[in-house]
Design a protein around this motif. Structure first.
Motif, PDB file in Angstrom:
ATOM      1  N   ILE A 120       6.781  19.378  16.891  1.00 52.10           N
ATOM      2  CA  ILE A 120       6.606  20.832  16.802  1.00 52.10           C
ATOM      3  C   ILE A 120       6.551  21.433  18.203  1.00 52.10           C
ATOM      4  CG2 ILE A 120       4.985  22.619  16.110  1.00 52.10           C
ATOM      5  CD1 ILE A 120       4.291  20.918  13.687  1.00 52.10           C
ATOM      6  N   ILE A 121       5.856  20.760  19.101  1.00 57.99           N
ATOM      7  CA  ILE A 121       5.832  21.228  20.493  1.00 57.99           C
ATOM      8  C   ILE A 121       7.235  21.187  21.093  1.00 57.99           C
ATOM      9  CG2 ILE A 121       4.894  20.738  22.779  1.00 57.99           C
ATOM     10  CD1 ILE A 121       2.393  19.682  21.415  1.00 57.99           C
ATOM     11  N   ALA A 122       8.013  20.148  20.727  1.00 59.27           N
ATOM     12  CA  ALA A 122       9.387  20.050  21.234  1.00 59.27           C
ATOM     13  C   ALA A 122      10.236  21.216  20.743  1.00 59.27           C
ATOM     14  CB  ALA A 122      10.005  18.727  20.804  1.00 59.27           C
ATOM     15  N   GLN A 123      10.057  21.615  19.478  1.00 62.11           N
ATOM     16  CA  GLN A 123      10.807  22.756  18.957  1.00 62.11           C
ATOM     17  C   GLN A 123      10.438  24.039  19.691  1.00 62.11           C
ATOM     18  OE1 GLN A 123      13.298  22.631  16.810  1.00 62.11           O
ATOM     19  NE2 GLN A 123      13.079  20.409  16.616  1.00 62.11           N
ATOM     20  N   ARG A 124       9.162  24.181  20.032  1.00 58.61           N
ATOM     21  CA  ARG A 124       8.765  25.343  20.823  1.00 58.61           C
ATOM     22  C   ARG A 124       9.422  25.315  22.193  1.00 58.61           C
ATOM     23  NH1 ARG A 124       4.340  28.457  19.187  1.00 58.61           N
ATOM     24  NH2 ARG A 124       4.272  28.391  16.916  1.00 58.61           N
ATOM     25  N   CYS A 125       9.531  24.128  22.761  1.00 57.12           N
ATOM     26  CA  CYS A 125      10.166  24.016  24.071  1.00 57.12           C
ATOM     27  C   CYS A 125      11.650  24.362  24.017  1.00 57.12           C
ATOM     28  CB  CYS A 125       9.974  22.610  24.628  1.00 57.12           C
ATOM     29  SG  CYS A 125       8.257  22.186  24.983  1.00 57.12           S
ATOM     30  N   MET A 159      10.986  14.709   5.789  1.00 55.55           N
ATOM     31  CA  MET A 159      10.059  15.813   5.536  1.00 55.55           C
ATOM     32  C   MET A 159       9.214  16.168   6.750  1.00 55.55           C
ATOM     33  SD  MET A 159      10.767  16.778   2.597  1.00 55.55           S
ATOM     34  CE  MET A 159       9.478  18.010   2.591  1.00 55.55           C
ATOM     35  N   ARG A 160       9.532  15.657   7.894  1.00 51.58           N
ATOM     36  CA  ARG A 160       8.741  15.976   9.092  1.00 51.58           C
ATOM     37  C   ARG A 160       8.927  17.443   9.438  1.00 51.58           C
ATOM     38  NH1 ARG A 160       6.669  12.424  12.657  1.00 51.58           N
ATOM     39  NH2 ARG A 160       8.074  10.748  12.011  1.00 51.58           N
ATOM     40  N   PRO A 161       7.865  18.240   9.448  1.00 48.15           N
ATOM     41  CA  PRO A 161       8.023  19.683   9.715  1.00 48.15           C
ATOM     42  C   PRO A 161       8.377  19.943  11.172  1.00 48.15           C
ATOM     43  CG  PRO A 161       5.701  19.120   9.528  1.00 48.15           C
ATOM     44  CD  PRO A 161       6.464  17.878   9.170  1.00 48.15           C
TER      45      PRO A 161
END
Length: 575
Positions: free
Chosen positions: A200-205, A151-153
């Protein structure tokens, strides 16, 4: 040459040296063994080339005589029977494949026919299924991920909690939306969302993969060598205007010397460092590294945010949350037609709230406890949902105990709670004093440490107002050491309440602090002890007027000064 004598399998008498044939496993004299082996090989080849119906025929005596006479014309062996075994004789493959037959008991024990599980292809190209059942493929049963990881968003919109840090108007949220993220240190308790925020920062990257590269490491497994490799690649990417963002989980696991590896590269902008830690950065990280990073403090999840996190995870187990009052009321049967899944489990809202309240703000503990509760759900026959499994609060309480208290005997919790106990006693709040003392005991704190601190409180905060308080505190320490835990818990509680209710006087403590300041701030050499206060063990010292004041105590002492010269006007006990 004499005919070959085929003997029985029983070893004959040892009157003549004999050996066994490596082809037919029969005994022959050593002088005849090589001739016999050549003959066996030739007969085996002729038997294979012979038609099937004539293979089982035994050669006659005349044929054996002819074969023995022509033994010299047999091709020469390529091995010696005394050195190694002969090569396996390959039988010629027949044109027609053998038919599938069941395993049968043959007269010859060395032969056994087994069904083939290979599918046969007919002449017209159609597949013919075998009579045997199909072979089951081995399927590796993949264990499900922990619900907390599942469940980690991955989007900032799905991130729950920490509104003060990443709310709509928060600075970090604006920086994240603009993809202009500075070096950060995420500090917070376990399960508050540090790693999730980094993901979440990684997904933005990943969306800006052409300009930003995200690298994730953990200080529990990686070392300085891995960091150097990341820096080396980052320097090469910097030539093509590509930034590198390094996430170092559990960064406090690096000692102060290892943390120096980040300093020049963070300062020069080669890498953007995002560190996550559960320890106080003031003590676990270099001050030089802290000056180059912004510290973001994350708090525990509230009960309401935990309710959102747990409720969002229910569809993963095809579970529906309903109020407990609906369990036996058929008129309030919920409508499941609007759901995107077919429910299999029912969980009461009170159960989810209990999990949210007992996980101590740790989302990981809450989700894993929910997963454990849903995995052990059973059907309840007396419920209106007879076709569904039901999870009740009673079932969860029996199987899942209350979460452990977040406490570290050498970290912030250790000092924060003892400070709360001290201030509660100083403020004469007996309820608060009892609460904090009990919480330290329940968290596993050393009871002797609590008693030593209360001895200090008895002198610092109560002092002369109740001189019996110091005696009570010291007696408590002796009693705890004598009795031990858990029987000493009420002794500590009694002392904490007594100190909280005792009258308070900080007169001595405040006077001591002013006296200490006077000594610390004295300029020049420290004043000497007045002569009448000095010790006079010898006649010479007495002649020098040492200790004269003590010899005149029975006389008028109004002219004696017990303070050093220059300190006569100091009044430490004046407010």
């Amino acid at each position: 040459m004499a005919n070959v004598n085929y003997c029985d399998d029983v070893q004959p008498s040892t009157s003549a040296p004999k050996t066994v044939c490596p082809v037919c496993d029969k005994w022959f004299p050593k002088v005849q063994i090589e001739l016999h082996v050549d003959e066996c090989l030739r007969l085996s080849e002729e038997n294979n080339e012979r038609p099937i119906e004539t293979r089982s025929k035994t050669p006659s005596t005349e044929e054996q005589q002819q074969q023995a006479n022509g033994a010299s014309q047999v091709r020469k062996r390529n091995f010696s029977i005394f050195e190694r075994s002969p090569k396996e004789i390959k039988r010629p493959r027949t044109e027609e494949p053998p038919k599938d037959v069941s395993v049968v008991n043959q007269e010859d024990d060395d032969v056994m026919y087994v069904n083939s599980d290979v599918e046969k292809v007919e002449a017209d190209g159609t597949e013919k299924q075998s009579n045997m059942p199909p072979k089951k493929a081995k399927q590796k049963e993949l264990s499900k991920l922990p619900l907390a990881e599942l469940m980690r968003p991955s989007k900032i919109e799905d991130y729950v909690g920490q509104d003060a840090v990443i709310g709509q108007n928060a600075i970090l949220r604006k920086l994240l939306d603009s993809s202009n993220i500075p070096s950060l240190i995420l500090w917070g308790p376990p399960g508050c969302g540090k790693t999730t925020l980094a993901n979440i920062i990684a997904q933005r990257c990943k969306l800006d993969s052409s300009t930003v590269r995200f690298v994730k490491l953990s200080a529990t497994m990686a070392g300085v060598a891995e960091v150097k490799e990341v820096v080396k690649t980052a320097k090469n990417d910097a030539k093509y205007n590509r930034r590198t963002m390094l996430f170092m989980d559990e960064i406090h696991r690096f000692n102060k010397l290892q943390q120096d590896i980040f300093l020049p590269h963070v300062e020069s902008g080669t890498i953007t460092l995002i560190g996550a830690t559960t320890e106080n950065p003031s003590f676990s990280l270099n001050s030089a590294l802290l000056s180059r990073c912004r510290v973001i403090v994350l708090e525990k999840h509230s009960v309401e945010s935990m309710m959102q996190i747990l409720t969002r995870a229910l569809p993963e187990y095809e579970t529906v949350m309903v109020p407990e009052s609906m369990n036996n009321n058929e008129d309030k049967m919920p409508d499941f037609s609007k759901l995107s899944f077919i429910p299999r489990t029912i969980i009461h809202e009170e159960t989810v709230r209990w999990l949210a309240e007992t996980c101590d703000g740790d989302a990981r503990i809450g989700l894993n406890s929910l997963q454990l509760a849903l995995s052990g759900a059973v059907s309840t026959p007396d419920s209106i949902y007879q076709s569904l499994k039901t999870v009740t609060l009673q079932d969860v309480r029996e199987s899942i105990k209350k979460s452990h208290l977040l406490y570290d005997r050498k970290g912030d919790q250790h000092y924060d709670i003892i400070s709360a106990l001290h201030k509660s006693i100083r403020g004469s709040d007996d309820n608060a004093a009892l609460y904090w003392a009990t919480r330290m005991i329940a968290s596993g704190e050393d009871p002797r440490y609590i008693c030593r601190r209360m001895i200090r409180m008895a002198s610092e905060d109560i002092g002369l107002a109740d001189t019996n308080a110091l005696q009570v505190a010291t007696t408590t320490l002796a009693a705890v050491q004598s009795v031990g835990m858990p029987e000493a818990d009420c002794i500590i509680a009694q002392c904490a309440v007594y100190l909280a209710r005792a009258p308070k006087s900080r007169e001595v403590y405040e006077a001591y602090k002013r006296c200490r300041v006077s000594i610390d701030e004295w300029k020049g050499p420290m004043p000497g002890v007045p002569l009448h206060l000095r010790n006079a063990p010898t006649k010479l010292m007495r002649d020098l007027q040492y200790g004269v004041g003590y010899n005149m105590l029975h006389k008028d002492q109004s002219g004696l000064n017990y303070m050093p010269e220059g300190l006569e006007d100091e009044k430490y006990f004046s407010e």
